[in-house]
Design an enzyme around this catalytic site. Structure first.
Site, mmCIF file in Angstrom:
data_model
loop_
_atom_site.group_PDB
_atom_site.id
_atom_site.type_symbol
_atom_site.label_atom_id
_atom_site.label_comp_id
_atom_site.label_asym_id
_atom_site.label_seq_id
_atom_site.Cartn_x
_atom_site.Cartn_y
_atom_site.Cartn_z
ATOM 1 C CE LYS A 1 -1.380 -0.652 4.853
ATOM 2 N NZ LYS A 1 -0.049 -0.412 5.356
ATOM 3 N NE ARG B 1 -2.350 -0.266 10.468
ATOM 4 C CZ ARG B 1 -1.280 0.164 9.777
ATOM 5 N NH1 ARG B 1 -1.085 1.442 9.580
ATOM 6 N NH2 ARG B 1 -0.430 -0.702 9.294
ATOM 7 N NE ARG C 1 8.263 -3.495 4.687
ATOM 8 C CZ ARG C 1 7.004 -3.175 4.934
ATOM 9 N NH1 ARG C 1 6.287 -2.552 4.019
ATOM 10 N NH2 ARG C 1 6.444 -3.460 6.086
ATOM 11 N NE ARG D 1 8.433 -1.261 8.492
ATOM 12 C CZ ARG D 1 7.183 -0.955 8.181
ATOM 13 N NH1 ARG D 1 6.918 -0.288 7.085
ATOM 14 N NH2 ARG D 1 6.198 -1.309 8.976
ATOM 15 N NE ARG E 1 3.682 -4.782 10.872
ATOM 16 C CZ ARG E 1 4.562 -4.832 9.865
ATOM 17 N NH1 ARG E 1 5.654 -5.546 9.988
ATOM 18 N NH2 ARG E 1 4.329 -4.184 8.770
HETATM 19 P P1 AMP Z 1 2.721 0.800 8.458
HETATM 20 O O1 AMP Z 1 3.947 1.446 7.942
HETATM 21 O O2 AMP Z 1 1.466 1.391 7.902
HETATM 22 O O3 AMP Z 1 2.759 -0.704 8.335
HETATM 23 O O4 AMP Z 1 2.674 1.100 10.036
HETATM 24 C C1 AMP Z 1 3.712 0.655 10.903
HETATM 25 C C2 AMP Z 1 3.238 0.642 12.348
HETATM 26 O O5 AMP Z 1 2.851 1.970 12.744
HETATM 27 C C3 AMP Z 1 1.998 -0.208 12.626
HETATM 28 O O6 AMP Z 1 2.305 -1.571 12.804
HETATM 29 C C4 AMP Z 1 1.474 0.446 13.906
HETATM 30 O O7 AMP Z 1 2.265 0.087 15.027
HETATM 31 C C5 AMP Z 1 1.734 1.922 13.625
HETATM 32 N N1 AMP Z 1 0.573 2.531 12.935
HETATM 33 C C6 AMP Z 1 0.529 3.029 11.664
HETATM 34 N N2 AMP Z 1 -0.691 3.500 11.372
HETATM 35 C C7 AMP Z 1 -1.453 3.288 12.466
HETATM 36 C C8 AMP Z 1 -2.812 3.537 12.785
HETATM 37 N N3 AMP Z 1 -3.662 4.081 11.891
HETATM 38 N N4 AMP Z 1 -3.243 3.199 14.028
HETATM 39 C C9 AMP Z 1 -2.419 2.660 14.940
HETATM 40 N N5 AMP Z 1 -1.136 2.362 14.705
HETATM 41 C C10 AMP Z 1 -0.642 2.678 13.479
#
Ligand code: AMP
Length: 191
Positions: free
Chosen positions: A13, A88, A127, A133, A144
């Protein structure tokens, strides 16, 4: 144009959000990227978020909502925005509804990338090697995925019921997926 990009961890995404946002001339707002920037700068927000991120948990809604509200209030987001990784949770959906309503606009579409679960683990482990990461270890990836299934997947039905959901096959080459998204969104922008 006000869009949301959804999909399980590793669905691509973030990559697609950037292409789509650029195409429409709107900012791609990635909550994950904003959290990561805060973590690397060592801000109080970053210090709080890191605990949750490293464990594969969601950062609490109050923290995330406020951060998004502030970002959406910035001038570049006035003509529209693409949200990547937000909302989310159902509570975040409600909060976002309020934010958008306040500006007198509405959400145009929610794009969901659908992918094969095994392929995702593979992609995320790759990745991890490239980007390093901290949350791309196998255990955290599983966590996750579980949290996504429990807390985020129900959002798909909410947006489907509103008639703004677009499901796009996220498997295959990046450019192919981008093309599919553009074709699906063309239908929305022309209607
Ligand atoms: P992402 O890069 O979108 O996979 O986000 C990485 C991490 O950031 C997630 O696993 C959450 O710990 C945190 N995170 C990102 N967006 C949200 C959200 N909308 N609500 C809560 N935690 C978030």
């Amino acid at each position: 144009m006000r869009l949301i990009m959804m999909g399980p961890p590793g669905a691509g995404k973030g990559t697609q959000a950037k292409f789509v946002a650029e195409h429409f001339g709107i900012p791609a707002i990635s909550t994950g990227d904003i959290f990561r920037a805060n973590v690397s700068e060592g801000t109080p927000l970053g210090i709080e978020a890191k605990r949750y991120m490293d464990a594969g948990d969601y950062v609490p809604d109050e923290v995330t909502n406020l951060m998004v509200r502030n970002r959406i209030d910035e001038e570049d987001a006035e003509p529209g925005f693409l949200l990547d990784g937000y909302p989310r949770t159902l509570a975040q959906v409600e909060e976002l509804d309020g934010m958008i309503k306040f500006t007198g606009h509405s959400l145009d579409a929610v794009v969901v990338l659908t992918v094969d679960a095994d392929e995702i683990v593979e992609r995320l482990l790759q990745r991890a090697q490239v980007e390093g990461r901290a949350d791309d270890t196998e255990d955290v990836i599983r966590k996750r995925q579980e949290i996504y299934a429990e807390q985020t997947e129900p959002l798909i039905e909410v947006y489907r019921a509103r008639g703004i959901l677009i499901e796009v096959d996220g498997m295959g080459e990046v450019a192919e997926v981008t093309q599919r998204i553009f074709e699906a969104l063309d239908v929305v922008t022309q209607s």
